[in-house]
Design an enzyme around this catalytic site. Structure first.
Site, PDB file in Angstrom:
ATOM      1  N   GLY A  10     -49.857  55.427  47.036  1.00  0.00           N
ATOM      2  CA  GLY A  10     -49.768  54.026  47.421  1.00  0.00           C
ATOM      3  C   GLY A  10     -48.717  53.226  46.696  1.00  0.00           C
ATOM      4  CB  VAL A  11     -46.768  53.795  43.573  1.00  0.00           C
ATOM      5  CG1 VAL A  11     -45.501  53.254  42.928  1.00  0.00           C
ATOM      6  CG2 VAL A  11     -47.950  53.632  42.629  1.00  0.00           C
ATOM      7  CG  MET A  13     -39.445  55.011  44.143  1.00  0.00           C
ATOM      8  SD  MET A  13     -39.507  56.814  43.846  1.00  0.00           S
ATOM      9  CE  MET A  13     -38.684  57.395  45.342  1.00  0.00           C
ATOM     10  CB  ALA A  15     -35.431  54.851  50.075  1.00  0.00           C
ATOM     11  CG  LEU A  16     -29.584  53.943  47.489  1.00  0.00           C
ATOM     12  CD1 LEU A  16     -29.110  55.385  47.442  1.00  0.00           C
ATOM     13  CD2 LEU A  16     -28.701  53.115  48.429  1.00  0.00           C
ATOM     14  N   GLY A  17     -31.503  54.985  44.769  1.00  0.00           N
ATOM     15  CA  GLY A  17     -31.381  54.622  43.363  1.00  0.00           C
ATOM     16  C   GLY A  17     -30.083  55.110  42.766  1.00  0.00           C
ATOM     17  CG  ASP A  44     -33.336  60.275  38.396  1.00  0.00           C
ATOM     18  OD1 ASP A  44     -34.526  60.643  38.422  1.00  0.00           O
ATOM     19  OD2 ASP A  44     -32.391  61.023  38.061  1.00  0.00           O
ATOM     20  CE1 TYR A  49     -30.488  64.853  33.880  1.00  0.00           C
ATOM     21  CE2 TYR A  49     -30.708  62.590  34.639  1.00  0.00           C
ATOM     22  CZ  TYR A  49     -30.794  63.946  34.882  1.00  0.00           C
ATOM     23  OH  TYR A  49     -31.162  64.383  36.135  1.00  0.00           O
ATOM     24  CE  LYS A  74     -34.938  63.945  37.119  1.00  0.00           C
ATOM     25  NZ  LYS A  74     -34.037  62.929  36.550  1.00  0.00           N
ATOM     26  CG  HIS A 107     -35.372  68.059  34.034  1.00  0.00           C
ATOM     27  ND1 HIS A 107     -34.649  67.219  33.229  1.00  0.00           N
ATOM     28  CD2 HIS A 107     -34.527  68.424  35.017  1.00  0.00           C
ATOM     29  CE1 HIS A 107     -33.422  67.078  33.717  1.00  0.00           C
ATOM     30  NE2 HIS A 107     -33.332  67.819  34.800  1.00  0.00           N
TER      31      HIS A 107
END
Length: 292
Positions: A10-11, A13, A15-17, A44, A49, A74, A107
């Site tokens: 139900g959260v 988000m 679609a594009l990041g 993200d 990283y 991650k 990850h």
């Protein structure tokens, strides 16, 4: 303007990041700042990283309310295991300077030490139950490993982030995700991986994609991002250039036709550009995630 996707718990988000894989820490703050100013609301990153701290700095300095920014990170494989993964969350949260993460992923699977992978996912389930994260998921999981995870844990992953671009579409993984109600999120969504690591056939120069781009007065990258969104996927293109970051977000004012989507679908080669998940080992190639 952006497009929202409702996850299986139900959260909602974006679609594009913006992805920040291989973005140097010193370039990350400016890239994330530019993305947030453009209108991105999904960022993200990953412990591996090495730029979570800079992502957090940019969000904090942006003036955008924290509640409006969807932060995804991650856990790296050397932090797998129930207690180690709980501590890995604390490391990431401290670097990002947040109390709660919006989406936390494993990850990579570690097929040769899958019990440890399961223990790590059970830690994610506990973090979700405790309200420390809003959604949990995985990355680079195959259908077989998704099935084993599902059989041994309680919560269906909200997201499976995988390599996915016009030349490598992983239809078997997409089908497995859909059957579970798991969102497929594309890393290297515009085929950046086809133009480095010795790639000789970049998606950006593909004649079919360029013809479709010309028909819409758009770039090849914009066409590929639109291709993901119209098929219900999430995409996280990366860039450190403000102009390119803005271009990649300007994809909500046109529609690909059914024929154009089919033409892009037909470009698949089946050739993976990234690391085969089966090759990931428990030592994580020697990468140890530092403390906050």
């Amino acid at each position: 303007m952006t497009m929202m996707i409702k996850l299986n718990n139900g959260v909602e988000m974006p679609a594009l990041g913006l992805g920040v894989f291989q973005t140097a820490p010193e370039a990350t703050t400016d890239a994330v700042t530019a993305a947030l100013a453009t209108g991105y609301r999904l960022i993200d990153t990953a412990a591996a990283y090495g730029n979570e701290r800079e992502v957090g700095d940019a969000i904090r300095r942006s003036g955008v309310d924290r509640a409006e920014v969807f932060i995804e990170t991650k856990i790296w494989v050397t932090d797998y295991g129930y207690d180690k993964t709980l501590h890995a969350f604390e490391k990431s949260a401290a670097k990002l300077d947040v109390d709660q993460l919006d989406l936390l992923l494993l990850h990579q699977p570690v097929p040769t030490a899958f019990d440890t992978t399961i223990d790590a996912y059970r830690a994610l389930e506990q973090l979700l139950a405790d309200g420390r994260v809003r959604a949990i998921g995985v990355s680079n999981f195959t259908p077989e490993l998704l099935a084993e995870l599902r059989n041994r844990t309680e919560i269906v992953p909200a997201v499976n982030q995988i390599e996915l671009h016009p030349y490598y579409t992983q239809p078997d993984v997409q089908t497995a995700d859909a059957e579970l109600g798991t969102l497929t999120q594309a890393w290297s969504p515009i085929g950046g991986i086809t133009s480095y690591r010795g790639g000789t056939r970049p998606t950006f120069a593909d004649p079919t994609i360029l013809d479709i781009a010309a028909a819409h007065g758009k770039t090849a990258a914009q066409v590929m991002i639109r291709w993901h969104l119209q098929q219900g996927r999430s995409a996280i293109p990366k860039s450190v250039r403000p102009q390119r970051i803005a271009e990649n977000f300007a994809v909500f004012d046109f529609q690909l036709t059914t024929e154009q989507i089919a033409a892009i679908d037909a470009l698949k080669t089946g050739e993976r550009g990234g690391i085969d998940p089966a090759s990931i080992s428990a030592d994580g190639f020697g990468l140890i995630i530092p403390e906050a």
